[in-house]
Write an enzyme that holds these catalytic residues in place. Structure first.
Site, PDB file in Angstrom:
ATOM      1  N   HIS A   1       0.533  -1.036  -0.021  1.00 62.59           N
ATOM      2  CA  HIS A   1      -0.128  -0.151  -0.034  1.00 62.59           C
ATOM      3  C   HIS A   1       0.761   1.269  -0.009  1.00 62.59           C
ATOM      4  CE1 HIS A   1      -3.807   1.817   0.151  1.00 62.59           C
ATOM      5  NE2 HIS A   1      -4.512   0.993   0.773  1.00 62.59           N
TER       6      HIS A   1
ATOM      7  N   TYR B   1     -13.529   4.973  10.112  1.00 63.66           N
ATOM      8  CA  TYR B   1     -12.965   5.543   9.247  1.00 63.66           C
ATOM      9  C   TYR B   1     -13.617   5.020   7.668  1.00 63.66           C
ATOM     10  CZ  TYR B   1      -9.086   6.207   5.751  1.00 63.66           C
ATOM     11  OH  TYR B   1      -8.360   6.758   4.670  1.00 63.66           O
TER      12      TYR B   1
ATOM     13  N   SER C   1     -12.648   5.491   3.726  1.00 59.36           N
ATOM     14  CA  SER C   1     -11.643   6.039   2.792  1.00 59.36           C
ATOM     15  C   SER C   1     -12.369   6.850   1.446  1.00 59.36           C
ATOM     16  CB  SER C   1     -10.580   5.023   2.199  1.00 59.36           C
ATOM     17  OG  SER C   1      -9.757   5.580   1.151  1.00 59.36           O
TER      18      SER C   1
ATOM     19  N   THR D   1      -5.344  10.138  -0.250  1.00 61.78           N
ATOM     20  CA  THR D   1      -6.772   9.870   0.308  1.00 61.78           C
ATOM     21  C   THR D   1      -7.325  11.099   1.629  1.00 61.78           C
ATOM     22  OG1 THR D   1      -5.894   8.313   2.044  1.00 61.78           O
ATOM     23  CG2 THR D   1      -6.622   7.343  -0.149  1.00 61.78           C
TER      24      THR D   1
END
Length: 653
Positions: free
Chosen positions: A373, A486, A488, A499
Site C-alpha cells: 500500500h 474511518y 476512505s 486519500t
C-alpha cells in the site's frame, strides 16, 4: 517516489500506430501489444490538474470538533474544544504558515504526498493484515477458462498489455464524466488531445469532465518495497523485462518482454507456466517468502544476511520483476471467508508481500490481487483489475484446446536460495509467529437480499450513508458504544492526491442509533426523517473529503510540520486526538463488475476491517477481526438486525 512521465517507449509506440495507419505494421501485432489505443495520452492532463488545497485552519478545527462530538462525554469534549480553540488562535496559525510555505516550495506535487509516503514507509508493522489489502476477481463465466494454467496465462498476457499501454501513454486517462453524453465521446477526445495539457484540463472542466491524477499508475509495475531499519525504500526497475513466479514456496523467473519491449507469444508464457507447475521439486522446507511477513526492522536485518549469504542476485531478480505471480495448490471455491483467508494472508510460504502487487491464482482458478500500500491507493489497482479482468475474459489468448509443448522450457530460471542454519531458524520462527497471528484472525460476511440501492433511491437517501448508518447501529447494539469510524475517500481529482478520511459517526447517526436502539422508539416517519438527515450530512462529508476539505490529512500535515520544526502544541498531545485516529471500524466500499470481493485486516487489535458493497437489490459486508479481542459472528448478527430495522423503516408507507 515514481511519477508518470513521457518515455521513449511512448514515442516509439505512437510511431508504430502511425505505421499501422500506413499499413506498414500489422494490426494484429498492435492489437496483441496494447489493451487500448487512447487518443488522449495517459498523462496528458497531469500538468493542468489543480493542486490539493490546504483547508482553512478555522474550518478544519470546526470539522474536527464536529467529528469528536459524538465520541466524547461532555467533560472530555469541553476540554478538547478549549484545546482546539487555543490551537486555532495560537500555534496552529504558525504551523499553517509553515505548511503553506512548504507547499509553496513543492508546487510539483501535493502537500500530503511526501508526508504520506513517509508515514507508510516508516511503519514497522508487518505488511500482511496490517497494510496489504486484496481485490478478488470474479471467476470467468466460462468454467473451462478458470483452469489454473489457462487463466494465469491469460491474466499475465492481459497484465502485460496493460503495462505496455500504460508505458506507451495509450491508456485512457481516468476522467470523471459528470455528463457523459457531453464529454465521453470521440469529439471530446479529439479536441482534448490536440490542446496543450493545461488548456485541455480547462476544456474538460467546462464540459463537466474532471480528469484524475494518474501519477500512481507506474508504481504498479517494476516496483518493490525494500525493508530498511526505521524506514523502508520504494525501488523501481524501469528496464525490467521479466516476471517472477512462486510455486510450492520456490521462486522462478522468465522474460516476458523482448529486447524491443514486445510481449512474447502467449503460447511461450503458457509453456513456461506449465514447466513450473510440472516441476517435480518438493515443496520448500524453508520458504524464504515467509520472511516478508515479519516486523520491518527484523526483516531488514535478516534480508541483509540473506543477501550476504549468496542470494543478492536472486533478491534483485525478485525485486526487479515487472510483477509477481503466486500459484497456489489450495482450492477456496466460492466461499468468501475461505477466499479472504487464502488471499489476504495464507500461510505465508508462497507469498512475497513486498512486491507492488502479486497476482495470486488458486488451483481452481480463483484469483486475487494482493498489493503493497505504500506506493499508492486502490484507484490504480482497481483500474488495473477491471481492465485485466475484462481483457482476459473477452479476448483470451489461450484456450482449452491450445496445445503446449512437452519439452522442458529452457527460458525458465529457478531461483535457488542459499540458506545457512541461522536463516533456516529465522524462517522456522517466522512460520510459527505468522501462524499464531493468522489463526487469531476471523472472517465473516453477510449478504442481505431483496433490498439495496433501489430502496435507497426511492427514499432519496444515499446508499453509502445507509450502509454506514447500519454499521453505527450494529456496533452500538453489540457494545453500547460509539467509536471512531474511518471511510476512505480518494482525492485523485488533484495532482498527487492520495486519500482523505470520511468520519461517518456523526451527531445525527448517534441520535438515530440511540432512538432506534431505545425501548421507546419514535414514530416511523420521525425515524425516516432522521435517516434522511444522516444521509444529507454524510453526503456533505463525502463532498468535502473528495474536494480536499476533510480535516484528517490537514491536521496530520500540521502535526508533521510541528515535529519537523520542534514546535510543541496542545492539540496533538490531547489523548482525544489519538483516540479519533484509533479506527475501531475501518471501512471501504467496493463496487465493480470485475470484483467478487475485497478485504483487509483490522487496523487496531480490537477493531473490525469492513469491506462492503451495495447493489441494486442486495447489500453485503465482509468483516475481519481478531478473535481474542472481538466477536465477529456477534457483530455480523448485529449488522443483520440493524439493516432489517433500517430498511423496514425505509419501506414503510
Amino acid at each position: 517516489m515514481v511519477f508518470l512521465k513521457y518515455t521513449p517507449l511512448q514515442s516509439q509506440s505512437r510511431a508504430i500506430l502511425k505505421l499501422v495507419d500506413k499499413n506498414l505494421v500489422s494490426k494484429d501485432y498492435v492489437e496483441y501489444q496494447f489493451i487500448q489505443q487512447s487518443q488522449i495520452p495517459t498523462s496528458h492532463f497531469q500538468p493542468g490538474l489543480p493542486r490539493l488545497p490546504i483547508p482553512e485552519l478555522k474550518l478544519t478545527c470546526e470539522r474536527y470538533l464536529a467529528a469528536q462530538r459524538p465520541l466524547l462525554i461532555d467533560e472530555s469534549y469541553t476540554k478538547t474544544e478549549t484545546n482546539v480553540n487555543r490551537f486555532r488562535d495560537g500555534v496552529g496559525k504558525q504551523l499553517q504558515r509553515i505548511l503553506k510555505d512548504y507547499d509553496g516550495k513543492n508546487k510539483h506535487t501535493s502537500y500530503i504526498s511526501e508526508l504520506w509516503f513517509d508515514k507508510y514507509l516508516r511503519s514497522r508493522t508487518p505488511l500482511p493484515l496490517n497494510c496489504n489489502p486484496i481485490l478478488v476477481f470474479n471467476n470467468d463465466d466460462k468454467p473451462e477458462y478458470n483452469d489454473q494454467l489457462i487463466r494465469t496465462t491469460n491474466l499475465i498476457v492481459s497484465s502485460l498489455r496493460f503495462y505496455r499501454t500504460l508505458k506507451s501513454e495509450l491508456l485512457q486517462p481516468d476522467i470523471y464524466h459528470l455528463q457523459p453524453a457531453k464529454s465521453d465521446n470521440e469529439r471530446f477526445n479529439y479536441i482534448a488531445s490536440k490542446l496543450p495539457p493545461k488548456l485541455a484540463y480547462i476544456y474538460a472542466y467546462f464540459n463537466k469532465a474532471f480528469p484524475l491524477d494518474m501519477s500512481q499508475y507506474p508504481n504498479l509495475f517494476q516496483t518493490t518495497r525494500i525493508p530498511e531499519i526505521d524506514k523502508d525504500r520504494l525501488v523501481d526497475n524501469p528496464e525490467s523485462k521479466h516476471i517472477t513466479v512462486q510455486y510450492k514456496g520456490h521462486f522462478y523467473a522468465f522474460k516476458v518482454l523482448t529486447v524491443s519491449n514486445d510481449i512474447i507469444p502467449a503460447s511461450q508464457i503458457l509453456d513456461n507456466l506449465k514447466f513450473i507447475l510440472n516441476d517435480t521439486i518438493e515443496p520448500s522446507k524453508h520458504p524464504v517468502g515467509i520472511l516478508t511477513t515479519l516486523e520491518r526492522n527484523k526483516w531488514a536485518t535478516i534480508r541483509h544476511e540473506l543477501a550476504e549469504n549468496g542470494n543478492e542476485t536472486q533478491l534483485k531478480t525478485i525485486d526487479s520483476a515487472l510483477f509477481h505471480i503466486s500459484l497456489d495448490d489450495d482450492m477456496p471455491g466460492n466461499d468468501p471467508c475461505k477466499i479472504t483467508t487464502q488471499f489476504l494472508h495464507g500461510d505465508g510460504t508462497n507469498r512475497w508481500f513486498d512486491k507492488s502487487f502479486s497476482l495470486i491464482v488458486a488451483k481452481d482458478g480463483v484469483t486475487a490481487v494482493n498489493f503493497e500500500h505504500a506506493w499508492g491507493d486502490g484507484v490504480a489497482v482497481l483500474r488495473y483489475t477491471e481492465e485485466v479482468f475484462k481483457d482476459s475474459k473477452n479476448k483470451p489468448r489461450i484456450h482449452p484446446d491450445t496445445k503446449t509443448t512437452e519439452e522442458s522450457s529452457l527460458s525458465v530460471n529457478r531461483l535457488d536460495i542459499h540458506l545457512n542454519d541461522h536463516l533456516k531458524s529465522c524462517i522456522d520462527q517466522a512460520k510459527v509467529e505468522y501462524k499464531a497471528i493468522c489463526d487469531n484472525l476471523d472472517v465473516n460476511y453477510t449478504i442481505f437480499e431483496g433490498i439495496g440501492k433501489d430502496t435507497c433511491k426511492k427514499n432519496k437517501v444515499s446508499p453509502d450513508a445507509v450502509m454506514q448508518l447500519g454499521f453505527q447501529v450494529g456496533y452500538h447494539k453489540l457494545t453500547g458504544n460509539f467509536v471512531s469510524t474511518y471511510e476512505s475517500c480518494s482525492t485523485a481529482a488533484f495532482k498527487h492526491g492520495r486519500t482523505e478520511a470520511i468520519r461517518p459517526c456523526t451527531t445525527a447517526t448517534k441520535a438515530f442509533t440511540l432512538a432506534l436502539n431505545s425501548q421507546n422508539k419514535p414514530s416511523v416517519p420521525e425515524l425516516k426523517s432522521m435517516i434522511q438527515k444522516c444521509s444529507s450530512i454524510h453526503n456533505r462529508l463525502i463532498k468535502e473529503a473528495a474536494m480536499g476539505q476533510g480535516f484528517d490529512r490537514h491536521l496530520f500535515a500540521l502535526k508533521a510540520m510541528g515535529e519537523k520544526n520542534g514546535i510543541k502544541n496542545n492539540i496533538f498531545d490531547d489523548p482525544e486526538y489519538a483516540h479519533i485516529g484509533y479506527d475501531v471500524m475501518s471501512t471501504s466500499t467496493l463496487n465493480s463488475p470485475a470484483i467478487f470481493s475485497g478485504g483487509f485486516g483490522p487496523v487496531v487489535p480490537d477493531g473490525f476491517g469492513m469491506g462492503y458493497a451495495i447493489k441494486d437489490e442486495f447489500l453485503g459486508a465482509l468483516v475481519t477481526n481478531y478473535k481474542d479481542r472481538t466477536n465477529g459472528p456477534d457483530f455480523i448478527g448485529a449488522l443483520k438486525k440493524s439493516f432489517e430495522e433500517i430498511f423496514a423503516i425505509l419501506q414503510a408507507n
